[in-house]
Write a protein that holds these residues in place. Structure first.
Motif: not given
Length: 161
Positions: A123-137
Motif C-alpha cells: 500500500s502507498d502508506d508503507e515504507r521499504m525496510m529492506g529485502m531479506v534474501w534467504y536460501g540454503t547456504p
C-alpha cells in the motif's frame, strides 16, 4: 528450496517482536518468480546475481505516525521503525536456527524502493525496510564467520552503579 514451514515459522517469530502499544507495523511480502523477474528488469546489470537468490522477502513498515512530510522521523514512527527492525532480525534468526542463510539488503539492490513496493503490491502508506534474501547456504552456517567488528563489549557496554 527452503521449506515453506521454515518460512512460516520465521514469520511467526517476526510477529513476536516487541512493538509499541501493539502497533504491529511489520508487513512482509514473499516474492515469487514473476515479481523477481520484474525486479530484474529494473536492474538488468544485477539480473544474473538476482538469479542466484532462492528466496526474497520484502519487509516494510506500515505506520500511521509519519511526520508531515511522510517521513519516518516522528517519535512513534521511529518506534515502529525499530519494531520492524526487531521483527526482521527475529525472521532472520529463526531461519538461521533452521540452517537457512539470510542477507538483509537495502540500497545495494540498485532499484528505487517505490518501484519495489509497487511490484509487491504494497500500500502507498508503507515504507521499504529492506529485502531479506534467504536460501540454503553452500556451506554450514556454523562455519561462516561474521565480519570482525570495530568495537567490542568494552566499547559498547557501560556498567552504571
Amino acid at each position: 528450496p527452503v521449506p515453506a514451514e521454515a518460512v512460516t515459522a520465521a514469520v511467526e517469530a517476526a510477529i513476536m517482536a516487541p512493538n509499541h502499544f501493539l502497533s504491529e507495523p511489520t508487513r512482509m511480502y514473499d516474492l515469487g518468480p514473476e515479481a523477481v523477474d520484474k525486479l530484474k528488469a529494473l536492474n538488468e546489470a544485477k539480473a544474473k546475481m538476482f538469479d542466484g537468490v532462492p528466496g526474497w522477502m520484502l519487509v516494510t513498515l506500515k505506520t500511521e505516525h509519519l511526520d508531515e512530510d511522510g517521513n519516518v522521523s516522528a517519535k512513534l514512527a521511529l518506534e515502529d521503525h525499530a519494531a520492524v527492525a526487531c521483527a526482521t532480525q527475529n525472521f532472520m534468526q529463526s531461519l538461521a536456527e533452521d540452517g537457512i542463510g539470510t542477507k538483509w539488503m537495502t540500497g545495494a539492490l540498485g532499484i528505487d524502493p517505490v518501484e519495489i513496493l509497487k511490484i509487491a503490491g504494497a500500500s502507498d502508506d508503507e515504507r521499504m525496510m529492506g529485502m531479506v534474501w534467504y536460501g540454503t547456504p553452500g556451506k554450514e552456517l556454523s562455519s561462516i564467520k561474521a565480519p570482525p567488528r570495530k568495537q567490542g563489549v568494552d566499547e559498547i557496554l557501560t556498567k552504571v552503579a
